[in-house]
Structure formats: structure tokens, C-alpha cells
Design a protein around this motif. Structure first.
Motif, PDB file in Angstrom:
ATOM      1  N   VAL A 157       0.855  -1.180   0.000  1.00 49.50           N
ATOM      2  CA  VAL A 157       0.000   0.000   0.000  1.00 49.50           C
ATOM      3  C   VAL A 157       0.898   1.239   0.000  1.00 49.50           C
ATOM      4  CG1 VAL A 157      -1.815   1.264   1.197  1.00 49.50           C
ATOM      5  CG2 VAL A 157      -1.792  -1.228   1.252  1.00 49.50           C
ATOM      6  N   THR A 158       1.008   1.894  -1.136  1.00 51.35           N
ATOM      7  CA  THR A 158       1.808   3.115  -1.276  1.00 51.35           C
ATOM      8  C   THR A 158       0.954   4.131  -2.013  1.00 51.35           C
ATOM      9  OG1 THR A 158       2.798   2.240  -3.305  1.00 51.35           O
ATOM     10  CG2 THR A 158       4.026   1.927  -1.264  1.00 51.35           C
ATOM     11  N   GLU A 159       0.285   4.962  -1.260  1.00 53.70           N
ATOM     12  CA  GLU A 159      -0.667   5.905  -1.842  1.00 53.70           C
ATOM     13  C   GLU A 159      -0.702   7.159  -0.976  1.00 53.70           C
ATOM     14  OE1 GLU A 159      -4.196   6.254  -4.687  1.00 53.70           O
ATOM     15  OE2 GLU A 159      -2.895   4.532  -4.369  1.00 53.70           O
ATOM     16  N   ILE A 160      -0.939   8.317  -1.609  1.00 53.51           N
ATOM     17  CA  ILE A 160      -1.110   9.567  -0.883  1.00 53.51           C
ATOM     18  C   ILE A 160      -2.560  10.015  -1.032  1.00 53.51           C
ATOM     19  CG2 ILE A 160      -0.426  11.980  -0.681  1.00 53.51           C
ATOM     20  CD1 ILE A 160       2.307  11.234  -1.750  1.00 53.51           C
ATOM     21  N   VAL A 161      -3.228  10.263   0.085  1.00 54.29           N
ATOM     22  CA  VAL A 161      -4.618  10.730   0.043  1.00 54.29           C
ATOM     23  C   VAL A 161      -4.711  12.078   0.763  1.00 54.29           C
ATOM     24  CG1 VAL A 161      -5.563   8.402  -0.079  1.00 54.29           C
ATOM     25  CG2 VAL A 161      -5.223   9.465   2.149  1.00 54.29           C
ATOM     26  N   PRO A 162      -5.538  13.002   0.251  1.00 56.47           N
ATOM     27  CA  PRO A 162      -5.696  14.310   0.889  1.00 56.47           C
ATOM     28  C   PRO A 162      -6.704  14.237   2.028  1.00 56.47           C
ATOM     29  CG  PRO A 162      -6.988  14.222  -1.112  1.00 56.47           C
ATOM     30  CD  PRO A 162      -6.276  12.895  -1.022  1.00 56.47           C
ATOM     31  N   MET A 163      -6.456  15.024   3.089  1.00 59.98           N
ATOM     32  CA  MET A 163      -7.355  15.044   4.233  1.00 59.98           C
ATOM     33  C   MET A 163      -7.462  16.460   4.788  1.00 59.98           C
ATOM     34  SD  MET A 163      -6.175  11.558   6.238  1.00 59.98           S
ATOM     35  CE  MET A 163      -7.691  11.470   7.196  1.00 59.98           C
ATOM     36  N   LEU A 164      -8.608  16.767   5.372  1.00 58.08           N
ATOM     37  CA  LEU A 164      -8.798  18.025   6.082  1.00 58.08           C
ATOM     38  C   LEU A 164      -8.188  17.909   7.481  1.00 58.08           C
ATOM     39  CD1 LEU A 164     -10.214  20.853   6.343  1.00 58.08           C
ATOM     40  CD2 LEU A 164     -12.177  19.595   7.291  1.00 58.08           C
ATOM     41  N   HIS A 191     -13.852   6.202   0.001  1.00 59.52           N
ATOM     42  CA  HIS A 191     -12.924   6.123   1.122  1.00 59.52           C
ATOM     43  C   HIS A 191     -13.462   6.989   2.263  1.00 59.52           C
ATOM     44  CE1 HIS A 191     -10.194   4.105  -1.456  1.00 59.52           C
ATOM     45  NE2 HIS A 191      -9.651   5.161  -2.020  1.00 59.52           N
ATOM     46  N   THR A 192     -13.456   6.452   3.462  1.00 58.66           N
ATOM     47  CA  THR A 192     -13.751   7.231   4.666  1.00 58.66           C
ATOM     48  C   THR A 192     -12.645   6.962   5.673  1.00 58.66           C
ATOM     49  OG1 THR A 192     -16.154   7.149   4.327  1.00 58.66           O
ATOM     50  CG2 THR A 192     -15.371   7.663   6.547  1.00 58.66           C
ATOM     51  N   ILE A 193     -11.920   8.013   6.010  1.00 64.30           N
ATOM     52  CA  ILE A 193     -10.841   7.901   6.980  1.00 64.30           C
ATOM     53  C   ILE A 193     -11.013   9.010   8.010  1.00 64.30           C
ATOM     54  CG2 ILE A 193      -8.343   7.877   7.380  1.00 64.30           C
ATOM     55  CD1 ILE A 193      -7.956   7.210   4.431  1.00 64.30           C
ATOM     56  N   TYR A 194     -10.966   8.658   9.272  1.00 65.84           N
ATOM     57  CA  TYR A 194     -10.845   9.698  10.289  1.00 65.84           C
ATOM     58  C   TYR A 194      -9.757   9.303  11.273  1.00 65.84           C
ATOM     59  CZ  TYR A 194     -14.015   6.821  13.273  1.00 65.84           C
ATOM     60  OH  TYR A 194     -14.600   5.810  13.987  1.00 65.84           O
ATOM     61  N   ASP A 195      -9.125  10.327  11.803  1.00 69.09           N
ATOM     62  CA  ASP A 195      -8.008  10.153  12.740  1.00 69.09           C
ATOM     63  C   ASP A 195      -8.086  11.331  13.704  1.00 69.09           C
ATOM     64  OD1 ASP A 195      -5.622   9.986  14.105  1.00 69.09           O
ATOM     65  OD2 ASP A 195      -4.362   9.783  12.325  1.00 69.09           O
ATOM     66  N   TYR A 196      -8.653  11.098  14.887  1.00 67.86           N
ATOM     67  CA  TYR A 196      -8.839  12.209  15.818  1.00 67.86           C
ATOM     68  C   TYR A 196      -8.335  11.836  17.207  1.00 67.86           C
ATOM     69  CZ  TYR A 196     -12.825   9.852  18.055  1.00 67.86           C
ATOM     70  OH  TYR A 196     -13.609   8.961  18.736  1.00 67.86           O
ATOM     71  N   GLY A 217      -4.468  11.399  26.554  1.00 70.35           N
ATOM     72  CA  GLY A 217      -5.752  11.481  25.884  1.00 70.35           C
ATOM     73  C   GLY A 217      -6.185  10.184  25.232  1.00 70.35           C
ATOM     74  N   TYR A 218      -7.155  10.323  24.331  1.00 71.16           N
ATOM     75  CA  TYR A 218      -7.770   9.195  23.627  1.00 71.16           C
ATOM     76  C   TYR A 218      -7.683   9.460  22.126  1.00 71.16           C
ATOM     77  CZ  TYR A 218     -11.504   6.128  21.907  1.00 71.16           C
ATOM     78  OH  TYR A 218     -12.222   5.178  21.222  1.00 71.16           O
ATOM     79  N   ARG A 219      -7.300   8.423  21.374  1.00 69.17           N
ATOM     80  CA  ARG A 219      -7.159   8.565  19.927  1.00 69.17           C
ATOM     81  C   ARG A 219      -7.909   7.443  19.217  1.00 69.17           C
ATOM     82  NH1 ARG A 219      -1.425   8.978  16.534  1.00 69.17           N
ATOM     83  NH2 ARG A 219      -2.348   9.316  14.472  1.00 69.17           N
ATOM     84  N   ALA A 220      -8.520   7.783  18.091  1.00 70.85           N
ATOM     85  CA  ALA A 220      -9.218   6.778  17.268  1.00 70.85           C
ATOM     86  C   ALA A 220      -8.892   7.005  15.802  1.00 70.85           C
ATOM     87  CB  ALA A 220     -10.722   6.857  17.485  1.00 70.85           C
ATOM     88  N   VAL A 221      -8.612   5.914  15.086  1.00 71.02           N
ATOM     89  CA  VAL A 221      -8.318   5.952  13.654  1.00 71.02           C
ATOM     90  C   VAL A 221      -9.206   4.919  12.962  1.00 71.02           C
ATOM     91  CG1 VAL A 221      -6.580   5.627  11.863  1.00 71.02           C
ATOM     92  CG2 VAL A 221      -5.927   6.667  14.037  1.00 71.02           C
ATOM     93  N   LYS A 222      -9.923   5.355  11.936  1.00 72.28           N
ATOM     94  CA  LYS A 222     -10.816   4.459  11.187  1.00 72.28           C
ATOM     95  C   LYS A 222     -10.408   4.458   9.725  1.00 72.28           C
ATOM     96  CE  LYS A 222     -14.789   2.198  10.270  1.00 72.28           C
ATOM     97  NZ  LYS A 222     -16.132   2.537  10.692  1.00 72.28           N
ATOM     98  N   PHE A 223     -10.293   3.262   9.129  1.00 74.65           N
ATOM     99  CA  PHE A 223     -10.010   3.106   7.711  1.00 74.65           C
ATOM    100  C   PHE A 223     -11.151   2.318   7.072  1.00 74.65           C
ATOM    101  CE2 PHE A 223      -5.661   3.208   9.548  1.00 74.65           C
ATOM    102  CZ  PHE A 223      -5.209   4.356   8.924  1.00 74.65           C
ATOM    103  N   GLU A 224     -11.988   3.011   6.337  1.00 76.11           N
ATOM    104  CA  GLU A 224     -13.010   2.359   5.522  1.00 76.11           C
ATOM    105  C   GLU A 224     -12.626   2.622   4.072  1.00 76.11           C
ATOM    106  OE1 GLU A 224     -17.874   2.361   4.949  1.00 76.11           O
ATOM    107  OE2 GLU A 224     -16.965   3.188   6.771  1.00 76.11           O
ATOM    108  N   LEU A 225     -11.883   1.682   3.496  1.00 77.35           N
ATOM    109  CA  LEU A 225     -11.251   1.887   2.195  1.00 77.35           C
ATOM    110  C   LEU A 225     -11.894   0.995   1.137  1.00 77.35           C
ATOM    111  CD1 LEU A 225      -7.514   1.840   3.380  1.00 77.35           C
ATOM    112  CD2 LEU A 225      -8.993   3.831   3.070  1.00 77.35           C
TER     113      LEU A 225
END
Length: 248
Positions: A157-164, A191-196, A217-225
Motif C-alpha cells: 500500500v503506497t498511496e497519498i490521500v488528501p485530508m482536512l 474512502h472514509t478515513i478519520y483520525d482524531y 488522551g484518547y485517539r481513534a483511527v478508522k479506515f473504511e477503504l
């Protein structure tokens, strides 16, 4: 792998002046994240739950803020995100050109580590409240392997994706504590990705030479690819983290 690159705790760059630092500021930090991994991955023909293991992951950063309002600030973030799993297949499973028969005991190695390159502006900062917004290029550099006996398939997996990117910090008056919340979001082309992450920081050292902040703190990362280099996933990593940020 880019795992060794310096990167951001996106736990936040602690209070600076409105729109930009009055002088250039260098931030360096890191955190240890104890997360629980849940979900499925595979190819388009079907996703499998490999009972991914809970692990501790590392995140590191370097960031530069400067006094020029029209030029964005820069953050570079490196997050290690890998785990292992194993299961017995309930049906045939195709992965990277290999077919694993139903009833086979298979092992998996899931590595989807990444580096974030973020350009952002500090929109507001009054000493007690700050808000940043920007754009991130998330550079994935990992591979996923499924194996059983002498049969093995690997997807790179070698890909660049833009994120807000957004970040906010709220100081607690009369204390050395700050509340923070920040993260990255993508929802495009299936694609749905969140990282907060949300948490609390404590100003351990605050003087003209150096500032040192502890974070918890608390961190969550979701990859729906959907078809990211032929990879399909619905996986979430979540848990507590602790770290440190140094500002020169």
C-alpha cells in the motif's frame, strides 16, 4: 518504510500568537498509543475478520510555525500502525492473487503505517482559545500479508490521500492545563478515513528557552477503504495515549 520519520502528535501545537508565531517556533514530540484493533480487510470479493491483536503504537512529529501570515505552517507526522492476527477461514478467500481454501488456518500481518504532511493556518488565538485549519497529504507506506503453510499473499500500500486538518486548544484559566481536540478527515471516492484525538496537556516547563508539555488522551483511527491499491478495509484502532511536546 517511513515509520522512522519525525511526525506530529496531532495532540496539538500549544498556544501561539494569532495567525502565526511572533517568532519562529520549532515543536518536537512523540507519544505512545495503546490501541485496540477491530474490523475486517481483504479484497473486493470478501472481507475477513482476522482477530487483530491489540498493540502499542508510536507517533512522532516535527513542526515549524513562523511569523509570516500568508505562508502556512508545516507539520510532518509519522505514525506506526501495524498488528497481527489469525483466524480459520469460513469460506474461500482470495488475496493478492492467491486463493486460501475454507477451513484453512491463516495468519495475517497488517501494516498501514503512514506519514502526514500538513500545511495549516492558525486562524484564531487569544491566549485561552486557538483554532487551526489546514490540509494534510497522508502518505501510506505499508503492506498486508496473509499466509498459511507455504501459501502467502502480500499487498503493498503506497498511496497519498488528501485530508482536512483541524485543531483546537482551550486553556483552563489559572492552571497549567489545556484541553485539546484535533484530527484529520477524508470522505471521498468510497474512502472514509478519520483520525482524531482529544485530551489534556500539562505545561511542565514554560520559559523563554524551552516549553515542555505532557499530554494524555484518547485517539481513534478508522479506515473504511474501497480499492486503495486493491485493498478493502473496515478497521478501527482506538485507545489511550501519553506523550510529550517540546517547543523551542
Amino acid at each position: 518504510m517511513k515509520k522512522a520519520a519525525l511526525a506530529v502528535l496531532v495532540t496539538g501545537l500549544l498556544s501561539t500568537s494569532a495567525m502565526a508565531d511572533t517568532i519562529a517556533g520549532l515543536y518536537i514530540g512523540g507519544s505512545i498509543w495503546s490501541n485496540e484493533a477491530t474490523g475486517t480487510f481483504g479484497e473486493q470479493s470478501g472481507l475477513v475478520d482476522f482477530n487483530l491483536q491489540d498493540k502499542e503504537q508510536g507517533s512522532f512529529y516535527i513542526a515549524l510555525e513562523h511569523p509570516i501570515p500568508l505562508i502556512p505552517n508545516l507539520m510532518i507526522t509519522s505514525t506506526t500502525l501495524d498488528t497481527d492476527g489469525a483466524t480459520v477461514l469460513l469460506k474461500d478467500f482470495d488475496f493478492s492473487g492467491k486463493t486460501f481454501d475454507a477451513g484453512t488456518a491463516v495468519d495475517s500481518t497488517f501494516d498501514i503505517s503512514y506519514v502526514d504532511y500538513t500545511l495549516y493556518y492558525e486562524i484564531f488565538d487569544n491566549g485561552l482559545f486557538s483554532f487551526d485549519i489546514g490540509l494534510t497529504g497522508r502518505d501510506f507506506d505499508g503492506d498486508i500479508t496473509v499466509s498459511a503453510d507455504s501459501l502467502s499473499g502480500t499487498l503493498a500500500v503506497t498511496e497519498i490521500v488528501p485530508m482536512l486538518y483541524v485543531s483546537t486548544i482551550v486553556g483552563l484559566p489559572g492552571t497549567s492545563f489545556n484541553l485539546f481536540a484535533n484530527g484529520n478527515l477524508l470522505s471521498i471516492d468510497d474512502h472514509t478515513i478519520y483520525d482524531y484525538q482529544v485530551g489534556l496537556s500539562y505545561e511542565l516547563i514554560d520559559n523563554l528557552a524551552v516549553d515542555v508539555n505532557l499530554t494524555l488522551g484518547y485517539r481513534a483511527v478508522k479506515f473504511e477503504l474501497e480499492d486503495l491499491d486493491d485493498l478493502y478495509t473496515n478497521i478501527e484502532f482506538k485507545g489511550a495515549f501519553a506523550g510529550v511536546v517540546v517547543h523551542f
